[in-house]
Design an enzyme around this catalytic site. Structure first.
Site, short mmCIF file in Angstrom:
data_model
loop_
_atom_site.label_atom_id
_atom_site.label_comp_id
_atom_site.label_asym_id
_atom_site.label_seq_id
_atom_site.Cartn_x
_atom_site.Cartn_y
_atom_site.Cartn_z
N ALA A 114 3.09 -0.45 0.93
CA ALA A 114 1.98 0.48 1.12
C ALA A 114 1.85 1.40 -0.09
CB ALA A 114 2.18 1.29 2.39
N TYR A 115 2.97 1.96 -0.53
CA TYR A 115 2.95 2.87 -1.68
C TYR A 115 2.50 2.12 -2.94
CZ TYR A 115 4.57 6.50 -4.90
OH TYR A 115 4.64 7.47 -5.86
N SER A 116 3.03 0.91 -3.15
CA SER A 116 2.64 0.13 -4.32
C SER A 116 1.15 -0.19 -4.30
CB SER A 116 3.44 -1.17 -4.39
OG SER A 116 4.82 -0.92 -4.57
#
Length: 199
Positions: A114-116
């Site tokens: 998700a962060y990537s």
């Protein structure tokens, strides 16, 4: 420079003006911008630095709500801030927007989908908006650091922290932001924009 900080919690440093803002709430951002303009009458630069990494998990172990929340804070929140401030800067025909991406957005980090994905979106959004505003006097850039020694690291698993052997000190990261807002950097970008417009 007079600095206004928008954060989820009220700050205590007397050198800065604080507004409590939820970047995932467009109304919260609009109200904070109104207060900044009422106090200062203008907006010279914005650094979009809100971030939330969430837990370190394989993609299929994330609850959908958690995965979406990470994207909302890191990408949708950045969109909401840009949506609010760009009209002010466009009318003034000047301004700087610095969006904080991440090496995770360039390379992808395992168990950090998700962060990537959100930070990849930040990089792409920055390129898109930078092109939209290239002839307006408003300059848009992104910085994509590796791991910076901040509270965001507390959200990562111990195994991932161990792999991040070299951490950037916050002061060094701040110097990069300061240079990105400086006149030498601005002049280089204007020359590049003029050159690109002739191609």
């Amino acid at each position: 420079a007079t600095v206004a900080i928008w954060d989820r919690v009220q700050g205590e440093d007397p050198r800065f003006g604080y507004d409590v803002v939820d970047v995932t709430d467009g109304g919260s951002i609009d109200r904070a911008l109104e207060r900044v303009l009422a106090r200062h009458g203008k907006l010279d630069f914005v650094i979009n630095n809100a971030g939330f990494s969430g837990r370190t998990l394989p993609l299929d172990d994330y609850e959908p709500g958690e995965w979406k929340h990470i994207v909302d804070v890191n990408l949708v929140g950045l969109y909401e801030v840009c949506r609010a401030v760009i009209p002010v800067m466009r009318v003034a025909r000047r301004g700087r927007i610095i969006n904080i991406g991440s090496l995770a957005g360039k390379e992808g980090t395992a168990n950090f989908s998700a962060y990537s994905a959100a930070k990849a979106g930040v990089i792409a959004l920055t390129k898109s908006v930078g092109k939209e505003l290239a002839q307006t006097g408003v300059l848009v850039n992104a910085i994509a650091p590796a791991a910076v020694r901040t509270a965001l690291l507390d959200q990562m698993s111990p195994a991932l922290k161990r792999r991040k052997s070299t951490l950037i000190r916050p002061k060094r990261h701040a110097r990069t932001k300061a240079y990105s807002l400086s006149n030498p950097c601005k002049n280089q970008e204007k020359r590049l924009t003029r050159y690109l417009s002739t191609l």
